[in-house]
Design a protein around this motif. Structure first.
Motif, PDB file in Angstrom:
ATOM      1  N   ARG A  90     -14.838  29.419   0.892  1.00 51.28           N
ATOM      2  CA  ARG A  90     -14.039  30.604   1.224  1.00 51.28           C
ATOM      3  C   ARG A  90     -12.775  30.583   0.388  1.00 51.28           C
ATOM      4  O   ARG A  90     -12.197  29.525   0.132  1.00 51.28           O
ATOM      5  CB  ARG A  90     -13.688  30.614   2.704  1.00 51.28           C
ATOM      6  CG  ARG A  90     -12.802  31.795   3.091  1.00 51.28           C
ATOM      7  CD  ARG A  90     -13.054  32.226   4.490  1.00 51.28           C
ATOM      8  NE  ARG A  90     -12.041  33.135   4.982  1.00 51.28           N
ATOM      9  CZ  ARG A  90     -12.068  34.451   4.825  1.00 51.28           C
ATOM     10  NH1 ARG A  90     -13.054  35.015   4.176  1.00 51.28           N
ATOM     11  NH2 ARG A  90     -11.120  35.200   5.323  1.00 51.28           N
ATOM     12  N   ALA A  91     -12.326  31.756  -0.018  1.00 54.47           N
ATOM     13  CA  ALA A  91     -11.075  31.873  -0.773  1.00 54.47           C
ATOM     14  C   ALA A  91      -9.920  31.400   0.094  1.00 54.47           C
ATOM     15  O   ALA A  91      -9.916  31.577   1.313  1.00 54.47           O
ATOM     16  CB  ALA A  91     -10.859  33.322  -1.196  1.00 54.47           C
ATOM     17  N   GLY A  92      -8.940  30.770  -0.560  1.00 50.19           N
ATOM     18  CA  GLY A  92      -7.762  30.298   0.155  1.00 50.19           C
ATOM     19  C   GLY A  92      -7.738  28.786   0.280  1.00 50.19           C
ATOM     20  O   GLY A  92      -8.678  28.092  -0.096  1.00 50.19           O
ATOM     21  N   ALA A  93      -6.623  28.309   0.807  1.00 49.78           N
ATOM     22  CA  ALA A  93      -6.413  26.869   0.961  1.00 49.78           C
ATOM     23  C   ALA A  93      -6.527  26.489   2.426  1.00 49.78           C
ATOM     24  O   ALA A  93      -5.859  27.066   3.283  1.00 49.78           O
ATOM     25  CB  ALA A  93      -5.034  26.480   0.430  1.00 49.78           C
ATOM     26  N   TYR A  94      -7.386  25.536   2.717  1.00 46.29           N
ATOM     27  CA  TYR A  94      -7.567  25.002   4.057  1.00 46.29           C
ATOM     28  C   TYR A  94      -7.155  23.537   4.027  1.00 46.29           C
ATOM     29  O   TYR A  94      -7.552  22.803   3.126  1.00 46.29           O
ATOM     30  CB  TYR A  94      -9.014  25.144   4.512  1.00 46.29           C
ATOM     31  CG  TYR A  94      -9.397  26.581   4.800  1.00 46.29           C
ATOM     32  CD1 TYR A  94      -9.387  27.065   6.094  1.00 46.29           C
ATOM     33  CD2 TYR A  94      -9.755  27.453   3.772  1.00 46.29           C
ATOM     34  CE1 TYR A  94      -9.731  28.384   6.373  1.00 46.29           C
ATOM     35  CE2 TYR A  94     -10.097  28.764   4.029  1.00 46.29           C
ATOM     36  CZ  TYR A  94     -10.082  29.228   5.332  1.00 46.29           C
ATOM     37  OH  TYR A  94     -10.416  30.526   5.587  1.00 46.29           O
ATOM     38  N   ASP A  95      -6.377  23.115   4.992  1.00 48.99           N
ATOM     39  CA  ASP A  95      -5.823  21.767   5.034  1.00 48.99           C
ATOM     40  C   ASP A  95      -6.893  20.747   5.417  1.00 48.99           C
ATOM     41  O   ASP A  95      -7.434  20.800   6.523  1.00 48.99           O
ATOM     42  CB  ASP A  95      -4.673  21.734   6.043  1.00 48.99           C
ATOM     43  CG  ASP A  95      -3.922  20.420   6.042  1.00 48.99           C
ATOM     44  OD1 ASP A  95      -4.372  19.460   5.384  1.00 48.99           O
ATOM     45  OD2 ASP A  95      -2.877  20.349   6.712  1.00 48.99           O
TER      46      ASP A  95
END
Length: 153
Positions: A90-95
């Motif tokens: 998925r697009a974006g930054a996940y911790d």
């Protein structure tokens, strides 16, 4: 009379199980194993399981998941042999600290074919372009350590 009461209880309890709104919809009944064996790109799927690895890139994050069957509320269940592994991106930054190995997730998205992942010499895994990444809350008593009480009487 007892049968009527049991039927009412079952109906009442089944009404309590609801799928979270982001995970609702129509999805193809395809397992990750089936997706690798056939070219099913473009199909909408809802898959879940236990997170094995989270990898962040510049523009997106990918999750390697050991799949598990989904309950009526779309939460993964069972720790036995699953339905294979899959990648969900998925697009974006996940911790990665929040999306840690062992957490339960459910994804809704579109199959984007299969790709080779460098696990055990390179496994071919189906890839989901996820519209939804749903991280389930950890169950009570899941191993989180609470700070000791200052009241030690």
């Amino acid at each position: 009379m007892n049968r009527v009461l049991i039927a009412i209880a079952v109906l009442a309890l089944s009404g309590c199980v609801t799928t979270p709104k982001p995970l609702q919809g129509e999805f193809a009944a395809i397992s990750p194993r089936e997706a690798v064996q056939q070219d099913l790109a473009g199909e909408r799927v809802r898959w879940g399981g236990r997170l094995l690895e989270t990898v962040r890139f510049d523009t997106h994050t990918c999750f390697l998941v050991a799949s598990a069957p989904l309950a009526d509320d779309a939460r993964p269940y069972g720790r036995g042999p699953g339905q294979g592994r899959f990648l969900a991106c998925r697009a974006g930054a996940y911790d990665p600290a929040v999306f840690a190995p062992g957490r339960e997730l459910t994804f809704a998205g579109t199959l984007a074919g299969a790709e080779v992942h460098e696990i055990g010499g390179g496994l071919r895994l189906p890839r989901v372009e996820a519209d939804v990444v749903y991280l389930w809350p950890e169950p009570p008593g899941s191993g989180r350590v609470n700070a000791p009480s200052p009241y030690t009487w």
